[in-house]
Design a protein around this motif. Sequence first.
Motif, PDB file in Angstrom:
ATOM      1  N   MET A 140       1.403   3.730  -1.308  1.00 35.72           N
ATOM      2  CA  MET A 140       2.112   3.331  -0.098  1.00 35.72           C
ATOM      3  C   MET A 140       3.419   4.133  -0.044  1.00 35.72           C
ATOM      4  O   MET A 140       4.342   3.875  -0.815  1.00 35.72           O
ATOM      5  N   THR A 141       3.480   5.110   0.844  1.00 36.41           N
ATOM      6  CA  THR A 141       4.657   5.973   0.939  1.00 36.41           C
ATOM      7  C   THR A 141       5.713   5.329   1.845  1.00 36.41           C
ATOM      8  O   THR A 141       5.456   4.312   2.504  1.00 36.41           O
ATOM      9  N   SER A 142       6.868   5.959   1.907  1.00 37.77           N
ATOM     10  CA  SER A 142       7.916   5.457   2.812  1.00 37.77           C
ATOM     11  C   SER A 142       7.458   5.546   4.261  1.00 37.77           C
ATOM     12  O   SER A 142       7.790   4.683   5.077  1.00 37.77           O
ATOM     13  N   GLN A 143       6.658   6.564   4.590  1.00 44.33           N
ATOM     14  CA  GLN A 143       6.120   6.688   5.950  1.00 44.33           C
ATOM     15  C   GLN A 143       5.132   5.564   6.254  1.00 44.33           C
ATOM     16  O   GLN A 143       5.120   5.011   7.356  1.00 44.33           O
ATOM     17  N   HIS A 191      -0.507   2.655  11.831  1.00 44.42           N
ATOM     18  CA  HIS A 191      -0.920   3.390  10.633  1.00 44.42           C
ATOM     19  C   HIS A 191      -0.385   4.820  10.646  1.00 44.42           C
ATOM     20  O   HIS A 191      -0.478   5.512  11.657  1.00 44.42           O
ATOM     21  N   MET A 192       0.148   5.267   9.521  1.00 46.47           N
ATOM     22  CA  MET A 192       0.568   6.656   9.359  1.00 46.47           C
ATOM     23  C   MET A 192      -0.497   7.459   8.596  1.00 46.47           C
ATOM     24  O   MET A 192      -0.663   8.640   8.819  1.00 46.47           O
ATOM     25  N   ASP A 193      -1.197   6.789   7.700  1.00 46.69           N
ATOM     26  CA  ASP A 193      -2.261   7.419   6.922  1.00 46.69           C
ATOM     27  C   ASP A 193      -3.524   7.459   7.795  1.00 46.69           C
ATOM     28  O   ASP A 193      -4.080   6.411   8.139  1.00 46.69           O
ATOM     29  N   ILE A 241      -6.095  -2.343   0.456  1.00 49.38           N
ATOM     30  CA  ILE A 241      -5.538  -3.575   1.033  1.00 49.38           C
ATOM     31  C   ILE A 241      -4.146  -3.301   1.614  1.00 49.38           C
ATOM     32  O   ILE A 241      -3.843  -3.674   2.754  1.00 49.38           O
ATOM     33  N   ASP A 242      -3.301  -2.622   0.852  1.00 47.49           N
ATOM     34  CA  ASP A 242      -1.931  -2.336   1.296  1.00 47.49           C
ATOM     35  C   ASP A 242      -1.896  -1.515   2.581  1.00 47.49           C
ATOM     36  O   ASP A 242      -1.070  -1.762   3.462  1.00 47.49           O
ATOM     37  N   LEU A 290       7.110   2.442   6.881  1.00 48.61           N
ATOM     38  CA  LEU A 290       7.671   2.498   8.222  1.00 48.61           C
ATOM     39  C   LEU A 290       6.596   2.156   9.253  1.00 48.61           C
ATOM     40  O   LEU A 290       6.847   1.426  10.217  1.00 48.61           O
ATOM     41  N   GLY A 291       5.389   2.670   9.035  1.00 46.94           N
ATOM     42  CA  GLY A 291       4.264   2.350   9.913  1.00 46.94           C
ATOM     43  C   GLY A 291       3.939   0.867   9.894  1.00 46.94           C
ATOM     44  O   GLY A 291       3.617   0.278  10.937  1.00 46.94           O
ATOM     45  N   PHE A 292       4.034   0.254   8.719  1.00 51.26           N
ATOM     46  CA  PHE A 292       3.793  -1.182   8.593  1.00 51.26           C
ATOM     47  C   PHE A 292       4.776  -1.959   9.477  1.00 51.26           C
ATOM     48  O   PHE A 292       4.403  -2.878  10.193  1.00 51.26           O
TER      49      PHE A 292
END
Length: 196
Positions: free
Chosen positions: A47-50, A60-62, A97-98, A53-55
């Motif tokens: 889970m990146t900072s991006q 979704h960023m991924d 899940i994350d 932020l998307g969360f």
Amino acid sequence: MKTTIVYNHPYNKSYNHAILEAVEKIALEKGEVKVIDLDAENFNPVMTSQDLLGFVKHEHMDLQAKAYGKEIATSDHLVLIFPIWWELMPAMMKGFIDKVVFPGSFYDYADNGLSMVAKHKQLKTVTIITTMNTPKLLYKLVYGNAIQRALVRGTFKKAGYKNIKWLSLNMVKMVSQEKRQNWFKKIAGKVKKRLV
């Protein structure tokens, strides 16, 4: 009817892989099947900072996680298959899940801002199938039934989903081949009943 199977195990000769093949065969008898093999698809569980932020933004960023979310959004049934290592799910399943169970796509917040409401009203069942070497009673009493608390109740039920079933296969390394075959029959029977 469509079933999405999320699978996490790095070894394709494992008992988990045999379970995957059996469940996929049953699901194909009922309709369309999509298998998400996290290891084969090199899913990045971090889970990146991006992503965070998307969360917050409910977006979704991924792109891989977003595509997985879209598969679930068109599914009637969701099946998760994975081993339990050190009493928890492997990193890729936790990352799934994350990064996929996101607000705005998998669930919404209720008006009170505290409880959650399931987004996928068409999702009839969530079935979790796990293997572990820990005895069932020990896992429950000593290790706190972590999957039940964190995944069944703390994720899916919390997100508003109702029909969740966890099938736990314990002491896998220690049991006979005959016992494993009997487990296949039990899993097949239970999965068939759920995929309707």
